[in-house]
Structure formats: C-alpha cells, structure tokens
Design an enzyme around this catalytic site. Structure first.
Site, short mmCIF file in Angstrom:
data_model
loop_
_atom_site.label_atom_id
_atom_site.label_comp_id
_atom_site.label_asym_id
_atom_site.label_seq_id
_atom_site.Cartn_x
_atom_site.Cartn_y
_atom_site.Cartn_z
CG ASP A 97 -2.23 -1.02 1.26
OD1 ASP A 97 -2.88 -0.89 -0.05
OD2 ASP A 97 -2.47 -1.54 2.05
CG ASP A 158 -7.02 -4.40 -3.02
OD1 ASP A 158 -7.08 -5.96 -3.85
OD2 ASP A 158 -7.47 -4.46 -1.93
N1 GLY Z 1 -7.15 -1.87 -0.44
C1 GLY Z 1 -8.40 -2.81 0.53
C2 GLY Z 1 -9.30 -2.79 -0.29
O1 GLY Z 1 -10.11 -2.29 -1.02
O2 GLY Z 1 -10.16 -2.51 0.94
#
Ligand code: GLY
Length: 373
Positions: A97, A158
């Site tokens: 992230d 993600d």
């Molecule tokens: N990237 C984490 C989510 O979309 O919950």
C-alpha cells in the site's frame, strides 16, 4: 478539450465539489498526523498513520487546493509530510500500500506545489515498495514481512493502484517491476473472462502461482466489487504508463464485467454474488473507483467508445449524487454513504477512499485534471 468531454454539464458536479470542499474546510484541523479511515454514522475520527488509508484525506486537500486555489488547504502541508516521513523512517504499516500512501500524500504535493521534500519522500517510498518484488515469480508481495514462506504470500488486485508510484519515478528498474507485476496479475488475478480474484496465493521460493483466494469478497470464486474496480482503474493506469495494449484490453474487459453486474440503481452490491433479486449491502467506494477507471479509459479509446464510457460514468455519478451522499445530514464529515470495508468491519458507512475517488471523479468531470497517479 477532448471531444468526449464537450457534452458534460458541469453544474451538478461543481455543486458536489462545493459541498466536499466545505466539509474538508471544516475538518482541516481534525486530521493532522492522524487520518480518517472508515466512519461511524458517517463521521470519521482521527486514526494513527499506520493504515493503508492514511493518505486519502491529504489527497483530497490537494484536490481542494487545485479546485479553489485557496492556500488554506496547504495549512498543514509540513505536518502531513512530517507524518509520512516518520512512517517511512520507522517503517510503520509497510506493505504494497506504499503506492496509495505516498502517491496521494507526497506525489500529489510535489505535482501541485513542486515541493522537493515531498518528491524525495515519494521516491524513497517507491524504492521500499520495490523491495517487495519477487524476481522468480515477477510479482509484488501484498502483505506480511518479506522472507515469509508458503502458504502466507499473496498478490492482490488492489496492488494495481500502487504501481503508478513505481512508474512515476521514471526509474527503468522500478517501472519494469511495475510492468512485470501487472503482467503476472493479468494471468492470475484476472480470470479468463476478465472477472477477478481478490488475491492469489504465490510460492515465494519457486515463484509458482498456486490458486485464487478471496480476502474481502464473498467466496474464492465470486467477484468482489471493489477488486473489480481496482482492476479497471489500475490496468487503465498501467496502460497510460506503458502503452502495452494488453493492459488496455484487461481494463476494457474488466469494465464490461463490472457494467454487466450493476444493479438497477447503478451502485454495486459489495460482491457480484448479490443482485437485485438477492440484495445485500452496497459498496459506494467500488462505484467511485469504477467511475475514475471509466474516465481514465476515455483518454485511451476511440471517441465513440469514450462517449459510452462517459455516459456510463455519468449515470453512476448521478445515482451516487442523488442517493448516496451525506448532504443534509447532521454531525457528519464523510461524503459518500453506504461504503463497505470488510463484511464485519465497516459496512454502510463512509470510507475515506470512496470519498477520495468520488472527488477525483468530480475533478476529472469538471476540468482537465493532471492526475496524481
Ligand atoms: N485496498 C484495500 C481495500 O480495498 O479494502
């Protein structure tokens, strides 16, 4: 002005932006070094800068600054940078992230103000993200310490939104890592029909891709709505940076899967297992990410296809605007209602990433916005 943009009536979008800007203005002093995540009754509280979501509020401040030109939205710029520098120095909450975190805090700052400290922090974060790359499997490990073994290593859809931080550096090696990851994900996380797994189990010793699994979706073989939205927007962005037409095809086909699974009011249920016949909780954040993906696609397809993408994006935006914002509600500081984080952790609430992408979509619809990604 692009042909596909000429038809946009901006008035309603400008009203939405005015509302968001007023909410941000009222909350500037509340989120300094601690940031919104998921609301309780559509009200966020400050949370420590250790979550994947800590940068979205800062990104919204830069959008507000660009929209209004008002320096007040830079009031805490130094404190935000201090907070994100501290996070890097202490390696707190480090995972794939880093892209979300340092694109919207530092790249956004650098692109809008030219701040060199922000640029350097973003470059540091990109190098740290690249340390999560597995050369054998050509993927970026999502979660957990590097060096952990099978079966605890996963890639997740993600991550596609974290790749722009690597591309943005202009560093060939980092861009190659991003491109390789996108290719690996396109053969694993993206199913042959362009629907997506949320996660895919990888063997870090051999590089072998083992099997698809869900983490936040309904079932391993279902389609988690937000994951599908990450694929649409993420692959469109990878196409922007690489020009690899395979990525554009993934984005277009993933967008079509998303469209086919939209219910009558155009805001998806949190997993495409659910339908108007078998309804469940919605996820407005998946809708706002999807709109940004469609608007990104508009720049890369023919005028005719762009008009279809825009029309769909505007239809989803109309539903969000008319039915899913906090306008008129008391004691709130979230923007979109009915977002969803996890099945049992944050549902029917505002989510700061949903709010960010809603605002980004509004910026895209009202001007030629130079993206932070
Ligand atoms: N990237 C984490 C989510 O979309 O919950």
């Amino acid at each position: 002005m692009k042909v596909w943009k000429e038809s946009i009536n901006k008035t309603a979008y400008q009203e939405e932006l005015a509302y968001i800007v007023s909410v941000l203005r009222e909350n500037l002093d509340l989120f300094v070094g601690s940031y919104p995540h998921v609301s309780v009754k559509n009200r966020y509280s400050p949370e420590e800068n250790v979550l994947w979501t800590s940068s979205f509020f800062v990104g919204m401040c830069y959008l507000a600054y660009e929209y209004t030109g008002d320096e007040v939205f830079r009031k805490y710029e130094k404190e935000h940078l201090d907070s994100f520098q501290d996070r890097l120095d202490r390696k707190r909450g480090i995972s794939h992230d880093l892209g979300f975190l340092y694109t919207l805090s530092c790249v956004a700052c650098y692109k809008t103000t030219g701040d060199r400290r922000a640029e350097e922090l973003a470059r540091r974060a990109a190098r740290l993200l690249a340390e999560r790359y597995n050369e054998k499997g050509k993927y970026i490990q999502a979660w957990g310490e590097m060096g952990i073994g099978y079966p605890d290593v996963k890639i997740i859809i993600d991550t596609m939104l974290n790749l722009p931080l690597l591309y943005w550096t202009g560093d060939e090696k980092l861009a190659e890592i991003a491109e390789n990851h996108a290719l690996t994900a396109s053969g694993t996380l993206v199913r042959p029909d362009a629907s997506t797994y949320h996660t895919y189990l990888m063997n870090p010793d051999t590089g072998e891709a083992v099997c698809g699994k869900t983490h936040q979706g309904y079932a391993d073989e279902s389609i988690w709505a937000r994951g599908q939205a990450w694929a649409v927007y993420g692959y469109a962005l990878s196409y922007r940076y690489t020009g690899d037409s395979r990525f554009l095809q993934v984005a277009r086909r993933a967008a079509e899967v998303f469209r086919r699974n939209l219910p009558a009011d155009w805001v998806p249920y949190w997993d495409f297992t659910f339908t108007d016949e078998q309804p469940d909780i919605r996820d407005t954040s998946a809708a706002s990410i999807y709109v940004c993906g469609l608007l990104e696609l508009c720049s890369h397809v023919s005028d005719g296809e762009a008009e279809s993408c825009l029309s769909l994006a505007e239809t989803v935006m109309r539903s969000l605007r008319e039915k899913y914002t906090t306008k008129g509600m008391e004691n709130v500081n979230g923007i979109l209602t009915e977002g969803m984080y996890h099945r049992h952790d944050g549902q029917e609430e505002s989510t700061i990433w949903g709010d960010y992408f809603y605002m980004e979509a509004l910026m895209r619809l009202t001007r030629d916005w130079r993206l932070y990604w």
